[in-house]
Design a protein around this motif. Sequence first.
Motif, mmCIF file in Angstrom:
data_model
loop_
_atom_site.group_PDB
_atom_site.id
_atom_site.type_symbol
_atom_site.label_atom_id
_atom_site.label_comp_id
_atom_site.label_asym_id
_atom_site.label_seq_id
_atom_site.Cartn_x
_atom_site.Cartn_y
_atom_site.Cartn_z
ATOM 1 N N ILE A 92 12.881 129.831 4.455
ATOM 2 C CA ILE A 92 11.703 129.228 5.210
ATOM 3 C C ILE A 92 10.856 129.466 5.331
ATOM 4 O O ILE A 92 10.385 130.804 6.049
ATOM 5 N N PRO A 96 9.694 123.606 8.615
ATOM 6 C CA PRO A 96 9.475 122.432 8.327
ATOM 7 C C PRO A 96 9.796 121.153 9.042
ATOM 8 O O PRO A 96 9.647 120.807 10.320
ATOM 9 N N TRP A 103 13.683 116.401 4.637
ATOM 10 C CA TRP A 103 12.918 117.001 4.907
ATOM 11 C C TRP A 103 12.378 117.637 4.290
ATOM 12 O O TRP A 103 12.742 117.585 2.335
ATOM 13 N N PHE A 105 10.376 121.224 3.439
ATOM 14 C CA PHE A 105 9.888 122.447 3.589
ATOM 15 C C PHE A 105 8.720 123.030 2.311
ATOM 16 O O PHE A 105 9.272 122.980 1.247
#
Length: 230
Positions: A92, A96, A103, A105
């Motif tokens: 990631i 996020p 969510w 991200f």
Amino acid sequence: MIVRYLAPLLAFVAGVCLLQLQTALPPVWPAGLAALTGAVLGWRDPRRRTFWLTLVAICLGLGWAGMQAGARLAGQLPAALEGKVITVPGHIVGLPQASAHGWRFTFATDSPALPRRIQVSWYGKPPPLAPGQRWQLSLRLKRVHGAVNPGGPDLEAWMLQQDIGATATVRAGTRLPGHAPAAAIDRLRALLAERIRHALGPAPQAGVIVALTVGEQSGIALNGYIKVVN
């Protein structure tokens, strides 16, 4: 003396801006050939060296911008993978953000066959997500596209600037051990944001302070009202 060095710098910037005016991405080699020719002429003609160096700088700016644009466009999702579900490891990037249905991200992939960065939506209630976490995700891939409305944001241009080559939705995910070292700064940003939210609690200005401190804007609604994301 200052003008002698400032002129080529401004000329390089002008070359970069010149590329933005083109309706299609031109080949890079003519700019490189023109820069080489200008350099040779500048070496052989000292009286007009500033002119030739300026011309060389324009060509270098045009060629450099063309190479960067070409690399970004080459990193877009191939049409053959549109709609396919592919399992890929990665980590990631950034913080996020909560959305209305889950969510969102940015996911940096470890696969050379996919774009380096993909904007991912994970609907429902996924496990806790944090910057630098390594995941193996099964993603349904889509090419980057967006509606361009008068006065509205240009989603495709923004994703090109961010080097995002595709969008995707998560079908399944498995957390991998460890964190990506490259995400150390993002992890620090997330820690600071969490401490600010904890200290301010439900204060209406919490989202603004977090945004000003670490650049995380999910706590500010687009309509100008402030929302608090816990």
